[in-house]
Write an enzyme that holds these catalytic residues in place. Structure first.
Site, PDB file in Angstrom:
ATOM      1  CG  ASP A 382      -1.766   1.124   1.377  1.00  0.00           C
ATOM      2  OD1 ASP A 382      -2.309   1.515   0.332  1.00  0.00           O
ATOM      3  OD2 ASP A 382      -1.936   1.645   2.479  1.00  0.00           O
ATOM      4  CE  LYS A 550      -2.004  25.439  -6.064  1.00  0.00           C
ATOM      5  NZ  LYS A 550      -1.970  25.313  -4.613  1.00  0.00           N
ATOM      6  NE  ARG A 584       3.744  14.133  -3.793  1.00  0.00           N
ATOM      7  CZ  ARG A 584       2.506  13.824  -3.488  1.00  0.00           C
ATOM      8  NH1 ARG A 584       1.517  14.625  -3.835  1.00  0.00           N
ATOM      9  NH2 ARG A 584       2.247  12.718  -2.835  1.00  0.00           N
TER      10      ARG A 584
END
EC number: 7.6.2.1
Lengths: 1072, 344
Positions: A382, A550, A584
Site C-alpha cells: 500500500d 500554479k 514534488r
C-alpha cells in the site's frame, strides 16, 4: 435482485429478512467448536493417517505396537491446535463484541435513543455526530451544513485521507434536524443488492409520490468517519455483513506454506513407499511361512486351526504398516509446529523490529508461516501510511532564480545539520503552524527586505488553492484541505506572513505581513487531469486584475512569456535538483490582466457556460486562452514524507530479486511520484508504460503495444484476439521474461485494471507486469488489490506478501500468502487481518531477509535430518524382517521412541541414556516384568569393548564421506556465500576493514506532477459558495463575478462523477 | 489501540543473546589443512586398529563340529515325535592339533532356528519367571495351559522349545584312557538375568512351590528337576534355561553351554590330542531343516575369532588415506590454477 427498504418501518423491512448490523468474524461458538474444529483438523492428511493407524493398532491380530504409542501424540497434537484455534477465535469474538456494542443514536418511536450498533436495523434513521464512525451504509438525509452537505474521511475504505463531500437530496435535506418530520419520513428506497463496489451505487427513492434517483454521492459507507459536520441524519440501507466495507473484506483463508505442501506430498510419497515395503515383507512372509514356517510348527503352532500362509502374509502386511509407520511420524508435525512457534517468538523478541516512538514491537500473529517469509517473490505494498507518512512538508522553493531552503551538501550529514540548525523564527508567531519548520533564514530576510517577487510568490500560495479556513474554539486558524499538498503550501505561506484568513464565494481575505487584504475572486480556473494546473483571477484592492497560476512545470513552462527564458532555464535547473531529492515540484506563475481584456474574456466564459453543446471544450479553450504569456515566479518543492528507511529497504529487497508492486487508492501522479521517491522508478529505466485506457479494447491495445515494445521488433504479435494462441504466447513470453534486459515499469490505473483483470486480457497484463521491475497500480479498490494478488498467486506460482495499514488493505492482506499489517496506527483492521505486524515498512527487510531466511534454512535442515533419522531408524526393521521370517518382530524397541521424541528435549543424549538405563533397570523390571523386559541389555552390551569399536567405526564411516563432500564442494563449486566468506578471510588477513564507501547521491531527472490528490469540481464548489457556512452569507454579487446558476454546480459535480461511473458501468455491460 | 508511553519499557523486548538470536555460533570451515590432517590421522588410527583386531582375532582358536549329519540315526529317530522317550546317544571323535590356551568355552550353535519370530518372542511370561506368580501365563499363547487347564511352568513357546541335548567332552589320552573334561555350568548367564530377571519362588522346596502346574509339553522333566546334581541350578535359575530364554536376534546363533574348569590336567587350557563329544541327542532340528553344531573356542579382549571388525577398520583406514591423497591432489591443482589466474 434488488433491495427495497422503507424508512422508519421495521415491520415492513423485516419481511425481507435483511441482515442486521451485527458482524461476525469469528468461526465457532461454544457448541460448534468441538465438532467443527475436529472436522477441520482431521481434514489434514497427517491427522487422518494417524487416526487410521490408531484403528489398525486396536486390532490385536495385527497390532505389533501398543496403541498408546499413537494415541498420546495424536491427542497432544490435536489438543494443541484446538487450544490455539480457540484462543484465536476468542479474540475475534472480543473484537466483534467491541464493534457490535458501539453506541449510536437511533430514531425509534419518534425519539432519539442510544442503541448498540448490532441492534441497528435496515430502514432505521440514525444520527451521526462529528468524528464518529459510520455504523452502516447510510442514505444521507440531512446534515448541519447548508444544502445537506457533509464531509467524510474514507481512509478505512480506500486509504485516501483527503475529505470527500456527500450531499443529501434537496427534498430530504429540508428535513433538517426536525425529529418529528424525520420520524414521519416514510420514503421507500429501491436499490441494488449488496455488492463490493465502493464507488458505485444505484437506487431510487420514492417519497411523496415523486421519485428521486440516488447515486454514490448520497451514500455514506460504513467505515467512514464524519468530519467537519456537526451532525447528520441517515437512513440505513445496508447493515452488517451487507455493507460495502464487509463485502470488501474478503474471506479468511487457511494459509499454508510451501513447505507444508511439500511435506504433504513427501508424506504421500513416503506413504506409498511404506506400502511397497509392506507388500514386499508380506510376500516374504507368505513365502517364508510356506517354505520354512510350516516346518517350524513344532515349536510354534498356530493355536486356532490351520492358517494359510497367504493369510499370514496379509496380517503381516498390516503389522508392518504399523511398525514402519515411523517413516511418517506424527512427531514431524508437532516438531515443525514447535519450531515455527519458536521462530515466531524470535520475531516478537527482535529489538531491531521494535519501534520505540510508538512502543510497538513486531508481532507474529500467525505462527505457522515463518519459513515462507524466506521465499517471498512479490511484495504488494500500500502507499499511504505504509511507504509514506502522509505528511506533506514544504521543503524548498526557488523564487526568481534563487533557491531557498536547506541545501543538503551530503545526504548523510543532512540530518545532523537539521538537528544543529535553528529553525526560522516566523514573523507572526501567534498565527504560525507550530509543526512547520524551515531552516533557511535567507527567505525570511528576503521577505523582510520586501523583495516584491518573493511577496508575489507567497501571495500566489495564499490565494491560489481550494483550502477552506475555520477557527476552532481556541481561536486558532484551522485549514480544511482537500489534499495535503495544498495544505503544505498554504501553511508555508501562512508561516511566512501571508496568512490565508477566510474566503467567500467572491472574496479571499489574506493577512499580508500583518495587514488584512481582501481580494475579489473573479474567476476560478479549476484543476483537471489534462490541464494539470489551477489558476485564480483576482482583483486586488488597488484594482489590478491578476491571474495567479500554479501547476506542473512541464505544462506551465509552455505558457510562459518569451521574456522569461533566462529565469526559465535557471528554474529548470532548480527543479531538477528538487526532483533529485524526490520532492514534488510545482511551478508558480502570474500574469497581469488588462481590465478590458478580462471583461471580454469573461463574457465569452459566461456564454460558454450557458452553452449546451461542447460546453466543456469551449471552457477549456477559454482557459487556455487566458493562461498564457505568464511570468514565472518560481517553483515549490513539497516532500511527501516517506516512512523511515523506505528507500534503503526497497533497494535491498530488489537486490534480493523481490519485486515490489505498489497498489494504492491514490491518484496516478501521486503514486508515480512516490515511485520515484522510493527509487522504484528511476530515470535509468528503459521505459515506463502507462496503461490508462477507459475501455477493454483500449486497455488491450495498450497492453499489447507495451508488450511489443518490450519484446522488440523481432516478435510480431498478431492483432487479433485469438484466444487459442494465448497459451502458446504465455510460454513464449515466459522465455522472453528471462531474456528481457533493462528495467521497465508499468503503471496502471483502477479503471484500466478492471478491464485488464477480465479473463482474456489477464494473461497479457500478467506477462507484462512480470517483465517489469516495478508495477504501480493506482486508484484501485480494496477488492481489486486482492484480485491483483490472486492473479499473481494463481498464474505465477510465486509466494506473495501484502503489506498495508488500513481497512482498504484487508482483502489484499488476506489473500496474499503472507499479510503484514502496519501497527501503531489508528485503525486496527489491517493488523487484525494480518499474519505479521510491525510499525514501520523498513522492518520488512529484517523480517524477510533475516527471519525468513533463517527460518527457512532451519526448517530445511530440520526436515532433512528428520526424514533421515526416521528412515535410518525404520529401515532397520525392514532389513531385520529378512532374518526373522518376516514375522513383524521389531529389532529395536520402538515403544518408547515416540515418547522420548516428544516429552524430552530432542536429541539430548543424556536424557536418552538415563531413560534407557531406567527402563533397563532392575527396579522397573521388578514392578512391570512384562512391560519392561529389557533388564541387563544395555548394561551388558555397553560393557563389551567390541560394541564401542563398532560405534566408533560407524561414526567414522558416516562422517568422513560428508566431510569429503563438503570439502570438495567448497573447493570445486563454491556458493556465493562461500566465496564471500573466503574473500572476507583474505581481507581480514590483508588489512583491517576499510571504511565504507561514501554513498553516491541519487541522480534523477526532473519530473513534476500536479500531484494534488483532490478531485475536479472543487473550484465550482468554492465559487458557488455552497460549502460556505450560513454565517458567512454570500455578499451581493460582485461586479464581474462569475455567476453560475445556483444548482448547476451540484449537477455538474454529480454529472462528472456519474459520467465516469456510468461509462465504467456501460463498458462493463458491453464486455459481459 | 491506545498507546500509553508507560508501556514503553515493558513492551521493549529483552536484550538477551537468546532472544536477539545472537548466541555465539560456530561454523566449521573446511580448510585444506584441517581436513587433510583429520583424514591422515583417522586413516592411521583405523589402519592400526584394524591390524590389531585382525591379529588378536587370528590368535583365538575355534573348533566347530556340525553333528546334524554325523548323528544321522539319532536325527532320524527324533523326526518322529512319538519316539521322545527313546534315548539316543552319539559320539563324535575329533583331533585337536594345537592346544587351546586360556579359558575355553563350549557353545551349541543352531542354524535356521527362528528365535526372533514375533509370536515366538512374545510367548513368555516375565512375571512368572521372576518368581512372583508362577501361575501368570497370560502372555504365553499358545503354550499357556496343558490340556487339563493346569498352567504350564515355564510357559510359552520359548521355554517349551528349550535346547535339551547333553554334550560331554572327553579327552582320549590314549585308546583306553578317557578323561571327562571338567566343564563349569555356572557363570554362563548375564549377572542381571541370574539375579534380577529370573528368580525362584521363595520357598525351600521348589516342588511344593510349583504344585498345581505342569511341565511344558516338550519337556521330559519339570522345571525344578533340571539339574539333579546341583540343587541351586534348578528351577528358573538353571543356567541353561536362562541362556535359552534370552532369545537370539538371528536365526543362526550360538549359545554358551559351558566353560572349561581349569583344574589338574587342564590348568592351562585344552592340551592337543584326541577328544570326543558324547552327545545325548534330544533336540530335533531336521524337522525344520535346521542344523546344529558344537563349538569350542577361546576368547580375546575383543571377542571371538571374527575377522569382520578388523577388516572393516583396515578397509576404512585405507579408503580414508586414498581419499585424503585424492583431495590433496585436487586442492593443489586448484590452488595452482588460482595462482596463475591471479598472476595474469
Amino acid at each position: 435482485m434488488e433491495r427495497i427498504v422503507k424508512a422508519n418501518d421495521r415491520e415492513y423491512n423485516e419481511k425481507f429478512q435483511y441482515a442486521d448490523n451485527r458482524i461476525h468474524t469469528s468461526k465457532y461458538n461454544i457448541l460448534t467448536f468441538l465438532p467443527i474444529n475436529l472436522f477441520e483438523q482431521f481434514q489434514r492428511v497427517a491427522n487422518a493417517y494417524f487416526l487410521c493407524l490408531l484403528i489398525l493398532q486396536l486390532i490385536p491380530e495385527i497390532s505389533s505396537l501398543t496403541w498408546f504409542t499413537t494415541i498420546v501424540p495424536l491427542v497432544l497434537v490435536i489438543t494443541m491446535t484446538a487450544v490455539k484455534d480457540a484462543t484465536d477465535d476468542y479474540f475475534r469474538h472480543k473484537s466483534d463484541n467491541q464493534v457490535n456494542n458501539r453506541q449510536s443514536e437511533v430514531l425509534i418511536d419518534s425519539k432519539l435513543q442510544n442503541e448498540k450498533w448490532m441492534n441497528v436495523k435496515v430502514g432505521d434513521i440514525i444520527k451521526l455526530e462529528n468524528n464518529q464512525f459510520v455504523a452502516a451504509d447510510l442514505l444521507l438525509l440531512s446534515s448541519s451544513e447548508p444544502h445537506g452537505l457533509c464531509y467524510v474521511e474514507t481512509a478505512e475504505l480506500d486509504g485516501e485521507t483527503n475529505l470527500k463531500v456527500r450531499h443529501a437530496l434537496s427534498v430530504t435535506s429540508e428535513l433538517g434536524a426536525d425529529i418529528n418530520r424525520l420520524a414521519r419520513f416514510d420514503g421507500i428506497v429501491v436499490c441494488e443488492a449488496p455488492n463490493n463496489k465502493l464507488d458505485k451505487f444505484m437506487g431510487i427513492l420514492s417519497w411523496k409520490d415523486s421519485k428521486h434517483s440516488l447515486n454514490n454521492e448520497k451514500i455514506i459507507l460504513r467505515g467512514c468517519i464524519l468530519r467537519n459536520t456537526s451532525w447528520c441524519f441517515g437512513m440505513v440501507i445496508f447493515a452488517g455483513p451487507d455493507t460495502k466495507l464487509m463485502q470488501n473484506s474478503g474471506k479468511t483463508k487457511f494459509k499454508r506454506t510451501s513447505i507444508d505442501r511439500l511435506m504433504n506430498t513427501l508424506v504421500l510419497w513416503i506413504f506409498g513407499f511404506l506400502i511397497c515395503l509392506g507388500i514386499i515383507l508380506a510376500i516374504g512372509n507368505s513365502i517364508w511361512e510356506s517354505q520354512i514356517g510350516d516346518q517350524f510348527r513344532t515349536f510354534l503352532f498356530w493355536n486356532e486351526g490351520e492358517k494359510s500362509s497367504v493369510f499370514s502374509g496379509f496380517l503381516t502386511f498390516w503389522s508392518y504398516i504399523i511398525i514402519l509407520n515411523t517413516v511418517v511420524p506424527i512427531s514431524l508435525y508437532v516438531s515443525v509446529e514447535v519450531i515455527r512457534l519458536g521462530h515466531s517468538y524470535f520475531i516478537n523478541w527482535d529489538r531491531k523490529m521494535y519501534y520505540s516512538r510508538k512502543a510497538t514491537p513486531a508481532e507474529a500473529r500467525t505462527t505457522t508461516l515463518n519459513e515462507e517469509l524466506g521465499q517471498i517473490e512479490y511484495i504488494f505494498s500500500d502507499k499511504t501510511g505504509t511507504l509514506t507518512q502522509n505528511i506533506m512538508t514544504f521543503k524548498r522553493c526557488s523564487i526568481n532564480g534563487r533557491i531557498y531552503g536547506e541545501v543538503p551538501d551530503d545526504l548523510d550529514q543532512k540530518t545532523e545539520i537539521t538537528q544543529e540548525k535553528e529553525p526560522v523564527d516566523f514573523l507572526v508567531k501567534s498565527q504560525a503552524d507550530r509543526e512547520f519548520q524551515f531552516f533557511d533564514h535567507n527567505l525570511m530576510e528576503s521577505i523582510k527586505m520586501g523583495d516584491p517577487k518573493v511577496h508575489e510568490f507567497l501571495r500566489v500560495l495564499a490565494l491560489c488553492h481550494t483550502v477552506m479556513s475555520e477557527e476552532n474554539s481556541a481561536g486558532e486558524l484551522i485549514y480544511q484541505v482537500q489534499s495535503p499538498d495544498e495544505g503544505a503550501l498554504v501553511t508555508a505561506a501562512r508561516n511566512f506572513g501571508f496568512i490565508f484568513k477566510s474566503r467567500t464565494p467572491e472574496t479571499i481575505t489574506i493577512e499580508e505581513l500583518g495587514t488584512l487584504v481582501t481580494y475579489q475572486l473573479l474567476a476560478f480556473l479549476d484543476f483537471n487531469n489534462t490541464r494539470k494546473r489551477m489558476s485564480v483571477i483576482v482583483r486586488n484592492p488597488e484594482g489590478q486584475i491578476k491571474l495567479y497560476s500554479k501547476g506542473a512545470d512541464t505544462i506551465l513552462f509552455e505558457k510562459l512569456h518569451p521574456s522569461n527564458e533566462v529565469l526559465l532555464s535557471l528554474t529548470s535547473d532548480h527543479l531538477s535538483e528538487f526532483a533529485g531529492e524526490g520532492l514534488r515540484t510545482l511551478a508558480i506563475a502570474h500574469r497581469d490582466l488588462d481590465d478590458k481584456y478580462f471583461k471580454e474574456w469573461h463574457k465569452m466564459l459566461e456564454d460558454a457556460n450557458a452553452a449546451t453543446e461542447e460546453r466543456d471544450e469551449r471552457i477549456a479553450g477559454l482557459y487556455e486562452e487566458i493562461e498564457r504569456d505568464l511570468t514565472l515566479l518560481g517553483a515549490t518543492a513539497v516532500e511527501d514524507k516517506l516512512q523511515e528507511g523506505v528507500i534503503e529497504t526497497v533497494t535491498s529487497l530488489s537486490l534480493a530479486n523481490i519485486k515490489i508492486w505498489v497498489l494504492t487508492g491514490d491518484k496516478q501522479e501521486t503514486a508515480i511520484n512516490i515511485g520515484y521517491a522510493c527509487n522504484m522508478l528511476t530515470d535509468d529505466m528503459n521505459d515506463v508504460f502507462v496503461i490508462a485506457g477507459n475501455n477493454a479494447v483500449e486497455v488491450r491495445e495498450e497492453l499489447r503495444k507495451a508488450k511489443e515494445n518490450l519484446s522488440g521488433q523481432n516478435r510480431n504479435v498478431s492483432n487479433g484476439h485469438v484466444v487459442c494462441e494465448k497459451k502458446q504466447q504465455l510460454e513464449l513470453d515466459s522465455i522472453v521474461e528471462e531474456t528481457v534486459t533493462g528495467d521497465y515499469a508499468l503503471i496502471i490505473n483502477g479503471h484500466s485494471l478492471a478491464h485488464a483483470l477480465e479473463s482474456d486480457v489477464k494473461s497479457d497484463l500478467l506477462e507484462l507486469a512480470c517483465m517489469c521491475k516495478t508495477v504501480v497500480c493506482c486508484r484501485v479498490t480494496p477488492l481489486q488489490k486482492a484480485q491483483v494478488v490472486e492473479l499473481v498467486k494463481k498464474y505465477r506460482n510465486a509466494v506473495t506478501l501484502a503489506i498495508g495499514d488500513g481497512a482498504n488493505d484487508v482483502s489484499m492482506i488476506k489473500s496474499a500468502h503472507i499479510g503484514v499489517g502496519i501497527s501503531g496506527q489508528e485503525g486496527l483492521q489491517a493488523v487484525l487481518a494480518s499474519d505479521y505486524s510491525f510499525a514501520q515498512f523498513r522492518y520488512l527487510q529484517r523480517l524477510l531477509l533475516v527471519h525468513g531466511r533463517w527460518s527457512y534454512f532451519r526448517m530445511c535442515k530440520f526436515l532433512c535430518y528428520f526424514f533421515y533419522k526416521n528412515f535410518a531408524f525404520t529401515l532397520v526393521h525392514f532389513w531385520f524382517g529378512f532374518f526373522c521370517g518376516f514375522s513383524a518382530q521389531i529389532a529395536l524397541d520402538t515403544s518408547y521412541w515416540t515418547f522420548i521424541n516428544h516429552v524430552f528435549i530432542w536429541g539430548s543424549i543424556a536424557i536418552y541414556f538415563s531413560i534407557l538405563f531406567t527402563m533397563h533397570s532392575n527396579g522397573i523390571f521388578g514392578i512391570f516384568p512384562n512391560q519392561f523386559p529389557f533388564v541387563g541389555n544395555a548394561r551388558h552390551s555397553l560393557t563389551q569393548k567390541c560394541i564401542w569399536l563398532v560405534i566408533l567405526l560407524t561414526t567414522v564411516a558416516s562422517v568422513l564421506p560428508v566431510v569429503v563432500f563438503r570439502f570438495l564442494k567448497v573447493n570445486l563449486y563454491p556458493t556465493l556465500s562461500d566465496q564471500i566468506r573466503r574473500w572476507q578471510k583474505a581481507q581480514k588477513k590483508a588489512r583491517p576493514p576499510s571504511s565504507r564507501r561514501p554513498r553516491t547521491r541519487r541522480s534523477s531527472s526532473r519530473r513534476s506532477g500536479y500531484a494534488f490528490a483532490h478531485q475536479e469540481g472543487y473550484g465550482e464548489l468554492i465559487t458557488s459558495g455552497k460549502n460556505m457556512r450560513a454565517k458567512n452569507p454570500p455578499p451581493t454579487s460582485g461586479l464581474e463575478k462569475t455567476h453560475y446558476n445556483s444548482t448547476s454546480w451540484i449537477e455538474n459535480l454529480c454529472k462528472k462523477t456519474t459520467d465516469t461511473v456510468s461509462s465504467f458501468g456501460q463498458d462493463k455491460t458491453v464486455k459481459l | 489501540m491506545e498507546e500509553t508511553p508507560q508501556h514503553c519499557l515493558s513492551r521493549l523486548p529483552d536484550n538477551s543473546a537468546l532472544k536477539q538470536q545472537e548466541l555465539p555460533a560456530h561454523r566449521l570451515y573446511f580448510t585444506a589443512r584441517r581436513v587433510l590432517f583429520v583424514f591422515f590421522t583417522t586413516g592411521i588410527f583405523c589402519l592400526c586398529m584394524g591390524i590389531i583386531l585382525i591379529l588378536s582375532a587370528r590368535s583365538t582358536q575355534e573348533i566347530e563340529i556340525n553333528y546334524t549329519r554325523i548323528c544321522a540315526n539319532c536325527a532320524k529317530l527324533r523326526e518322529n515325535a512319538s519316539n521322545f522317550d527313546k534315548e539316543c546317544t552319539c559320539s563324535i571323535p575329533f583331533y585337536l592339533s594345537g592346544k587351546m590356551m586360556g579359558n575355553v568355552y563350549m557353545y551349541y550353535k543352531l542354524y535356521g532356528f527362528y528365535q526372533n519370530l514375533y509370536r515366538y518372542v512374545r510367548s513368555r511370561s516375565n512375571r512368572q519367571l521372576v518368581g512372583k506368580d508362577v501361575k501368570a501365563v497370560e502372555d504365553c499363547a499358545p503354550f499357556k495351559m496343558s490340556d487339563n487347564k493346569t498352567p504350564i511352568v515355564p510357559c510359552g513357546a520359548i521355554a517349551n522349545s528349550m535346547f535339551n541335548d547333553t554334550i560331554i567332552l572327553s579327552h582320549n589320552i590314549n585308546s583306553s584312557v578317557q578323561i571327562k573334561v571338567p566343564m563349569l555350568k555356572s557363570g554362563l548367564t548375564w549377572w542381571t538375568d541370574k539375579y534380577v530377571k529370573f528368580q525362584n519362588p521363595s520357598s525351600k522346596n521348589l516342588a511344593d512351590e510349583f504344585r498345581g502346574t505342569t511341565k511344558p509339553p516338550n519337556w521330559p522333566k519339570p522345571i525344578y528337576d533340571l539339574d539333579k546334581k546341583d540343587p541351586r541350578n534348578n528351577g528358573f535359575l538353571n543356567d541353561d534355561f536362562i541362556v535359552w530364554m534370552r532369545a537370539a536376534a538371528f536365526p543362526t546363533f550360538k549359545k554358551l553351554y559351558g566353560r572349561l574348569n581349569r583344574t589338574h590336567h587342564f590348568i592351562e587350557g585344552l592340551p592337543a590330542g584326541n577328544y570326543s563329544f558324547n552327545i545325548t541327542y534330544n533336540f530335533p532340528v531336521t524337522r525344520f531343516q535346521g542344523e546344529k553344531s558344537v563349538v569350542l573356542s577361546t576368547l580375546t579382549w575383543c571377542g571371538g575369532n571374527s575377522l569382520f571388525l578388523g577388516l572393516a577398520y583396515t578397509v576404512t583406514g585405507a579408503i580414508t588415506w586414498l581419499a585424503s591423497f585424492a583431495m590433496m591432489a585436487i586442492h593443489i591443482t586448484l590452488k595452482n590454477k588460482q595462482m596463475s589466474f591471479f598472476h595474469q
